[in-house]
Design a protein around this motif. Sequence first.
Motif, PDB file in Angstrom:
ATOM      1  N   SER A 131     -87.857  53.613  20.872  1.00 10.22           N
ATOM      2  CA  SER A 131     -87.827  54.830  21.679  1.00 10.22           C
ATOM      3  C   SER A 131     -86.565  54.868  22.531  1.00 10.22           C
ATOM      4  O   SER A 131     -85.923  53.851  22.764  1.00 10.22           O
ATOM      5  CB  SER A 131     -89.050  54.896  22.588  1.00 10.22           C
ATOM      6  N   ILE A 132     -86.240  56.055  22.985  1.00  9.05           N
ATOM      7  CA  ILE A 132     -85.045  56.217  23.812  1.00  9.05           C
ATOM      8  C   ILE A 132     -85.267  55.620  25.198  1.00  9.05           C
ATOM      9  O   ILE A 132     -84.411  54.947  25.749  1.00  9.05           O
ATOM     10  CB  ILE A 132     -84.662  57.710  23.914  1.00  9.05           C
ATOM     11  N   VAL A 133     -86.446  55.858  25.767  1.00  4.75           N
ATOM     12  CA  VAL A 133     -86.778  55.340  27.083  1.00  4.75           C
ATOM     13  C   VAL A 133     -87.506  54.015  26.897  1.00  4.75           C
ATOM     14  O   VAL A 133     -88.673  53.983  26.507  1.00  4.75           O
ATOM     15  CB  VAL A 133     -87.654  56.341  27.863  1.00  4.75           C
ATOM     16  N   ALA A 134     -86.834  52.920  27.177  1.00  5.23           N
ATOM     17  CA  ALA A 134     -87.396  51.594  26.917  1.00  5.23           C
ATOM     18  C   ALA A 134     -88.447  51.190  27.940  1.00  5.23           C
ATOM     19  O   ALA A 134     -89.311  50.370  27.650  1.00  5.23           O
ATOM     20  CB  ALA A 134     -86.275  50.564  26.893  1.00  5.23           C
ATOM     21  N   CYS A 135     -88.408  51.760  29.134  1.00  2.56           N
ATOM     22  CA  CYS A 135     -89.303  51.315  30.195  1.00  2.56           C
ATOM     23  C   CYS A 135     -90.593  52.121  30.263  1.00  2.56           C
ATOM     24  O   CYS A 135     -91.475  51.798  31.039  1.00  2.56           O
ATOM     25  CB  CYS A 135     -88.587  51.378  31.538  1.00  2.56           C
ATOM     26  N   GLY A 136     -90.730  53.171  29.505  1.00  5.52           N
ATOM     27  CA  GLY A 136     -91.927  53.999  29.546  1.00  5.52           C
ATOM     28  C   GLY A 136     -91.678  55.280  30.326  1.00  5.52           C
ATOM     29  O   GLY A 136     -90.797  55.360  31.176  1.00  5.52           O
ATOM     30  N   THR A 137     -92.485  56.273  30.034  1.00  5.26           N
ATOM     31  CA  THR A 137     -92.298  57.592  30.634  1.00  5.26           C
ATOM     32  C   THR A 137     -92.560  57.586  32.132  1.00  5.26           C
ATOM     33  O   THR A 137     -91.805  58.172  32.900  1.00  5.26           O
ATOM     34  CB  THR A 137     -93.233  58.608  29.953  1.00  5.26           C
TER      35      THR A 137
END
Length: 75
Positions: A6-12
Amino acid sequence: MASQASIVACGTRLALLAMFLKFIVGPAIMAAPSIAIGLKSVPFKIAVIQVIVIGLYHVFVFVIIFIISSNLGYV
C-alpha cells in the motif's frame, strides 16, 4: 520502498492523525505565540504559513530522491 502493498505504510488512522497534527495543530501552535507577542496582518500570516511550508519541503525532498533513485535503477 516500491515493494510495499500500500501507499500508506502506517495505516489510514495514523496517516490522518499525522496530517491533522501537521496542518491544523502545527499552525495553531505557531499562531498562539504570534498573537501573544502582537504580530498582526502580514507578519502573522507569514509566521503561520512558514509552519506549513517547512513541513511540505520535506515531502518534496523525499519525492525528488525517490525519482532520482528510480531513474538510476536503485528502486
